[in-house]
Design a protein around this motif. Sequence first.
Motif, PDB file in Angstrom:
ATOM      1  N   ASP A   1      49.715  51.831  58.159  1.00 13.23           N
ATOM      2  CA  ASP A   1      48.423  52.799  57.422  1.00 13.23           C
ATOM      3  C   ASP A   1      48.715  54.122  58.173  1.00 13.23           C
ATOM      4  O   ASP A   1      48.677  55.350  57.497  1.00 13.23           O
ATOM      5  CB  ASP A   1      47.335  52.376  58.037  1.00 13.23           C
ATOM      6  N   HIS A   2      49.182  54.229  59.472  1.00 12.70           N
ATOM      7  CA  HIS A   2      49.621  55.495  59.926  1.00 12.70           C
ATOM      8  C   HIS A   2      50.620  56.286  59.218  1.00 12.70           C
ATOM      9  O   HIS A   2      50.692  57.484  59.024  1.00 12.70           O
ATOM     10  CB  HIS A   2      50.258  55.383  61.483  1.00 12.70           C
TER      11      HIS A   2
ATOM     12  N   HIS B   1      49.247  57.768  56.304  1.00 10.88           N
ATOM     13  CA  HIS B   1      48.574  58.848  56.502  1.00 10.88           C
ATOM     14  C   HIS B   1      49.358  60.202  56.903  1.00 10.88           C
ATOM     15  O   HIS B   1      49.110  61.287  56.437  1.00 10.88           O
ATOM     16  CB  HIS B   1      47.356  58.715  57.892  1.00 10.88           C
TER      17      HIS B   1
ATOM     18  N   VAL C   1      42.132  57.220  61.446  1.00  8.33           N
ATOM     19  CA  VAL C   1      42.530  56.328  60.246  1.00  8.33           C
ATOM     20  C   VAL C   1      41.666  54.841  60.081  1.00  8.33           C
ATOM     21  O   VAL C   1      41.314  54.517  59.268  1.00  8.33           O
ATOM     22  CB  VAL C   1      44.028  56.047  60.073  1.00  8.33           C
ATOM     23  N   HIS C   2      41.834  54.348  61.197  1.00 12.53           N
ATOM     24  CA  HIS C   2      41.126  53.103  61.302  1.00 12.53           C
ATOM     25  C   HIS C   2      39.835  52.936  61.997  1.00 12.53           C
ATOM     26  O   HIS C   2      38.847  51.754  61.587  1.00 12.53           O
ATOM     27  CB  HIS C   2      42.035  52.045  62.134  1.00 12.53           C
TER      28      HIS C   2
ATOM     29  N   GLN D   1      37.527  59.822  59.718  1.00 15.46           N
ATOM     30  CA  GLN D   1      37.996  58.717  58.905  1.00 15.46           C
ATOM     31  C   GLN D   1      37.974  58.957  57.585  1.00 15.46           C
ATOM     32  O   GLN D   1      37.074  59.343  56.811  1.00 15.46           O
ATOM     33  CB  GLN D   1      37.135  57.264  59.274  1.00 15.46           C
ATOM     34  N   LYS D   2      39.030  58.583  56.682  1.00 18.37           N
ATOM     35  CA  LYS D   2      39.235  58.800  55.367  1.00 18.37           C
ATOM     36  C   LYS D   2      38.471  57.849  54.760  1.00 18.37           C
ATOM     37  O   LYS D   2      38.506  56.699  54.853  1.00 18.37           O
ATOM     38  CB  LYS D   2      40.578  58.929  54.801  1.00 18.37           C
TER      39      LYS D   2
END
Length: 166
Positions: free
Chosen positions: A131-132, A135, A155-156, A162-163
């Motif tokens: 996930d990083h 991003h 991200v989390h 946070q998206k």
Amino acid sequence: MTTERTEDYLKTIEAVISKKGYAQVKDISAALGTTPSSVTGMFQKLKNDGYINYEKYGGVTLTAKGKDIAQNTKAKYGVVRDFLTVLGVDNDTADEDACRIEHVLTDDTIDILTKFMDFIHQNEECPLWLDHFKHFYETGEYIKCSPATKENCPVHGNSTNQKSDK
């Protein structure tokens, strides 16, 4: 050592046979977007090399040697395509690139890539670092985050940065 063209033909023959139960010149011609006369010429070469059983105006089947190469090429394609899509490459590009890459990777590299993909897929949840990476790819921003600090991760976590899921 086989050529890229040979591998593509064998992989296509296997795909058509597994879908239809048999393959003919016209099937392979349509699948590869080439002329029937080109397919007939290649069939003769593949027959002489021991990869297929072929009689003019008849169907074609793979020999054990041809089937082994077709299945190996298909497996390489699948691993490479899976890797590319996990990285975020769109499906059409992943298909096209995997079809090219499958022919040039060594067996050792494919083995490592296969184990890597198996490792990633062991957990149903996407690894934090993946996930990083996504991003980072999208924003250029590197995020330091671990399972212990996940709650504060943009991200989390539950932060306002946070998206939202797409």
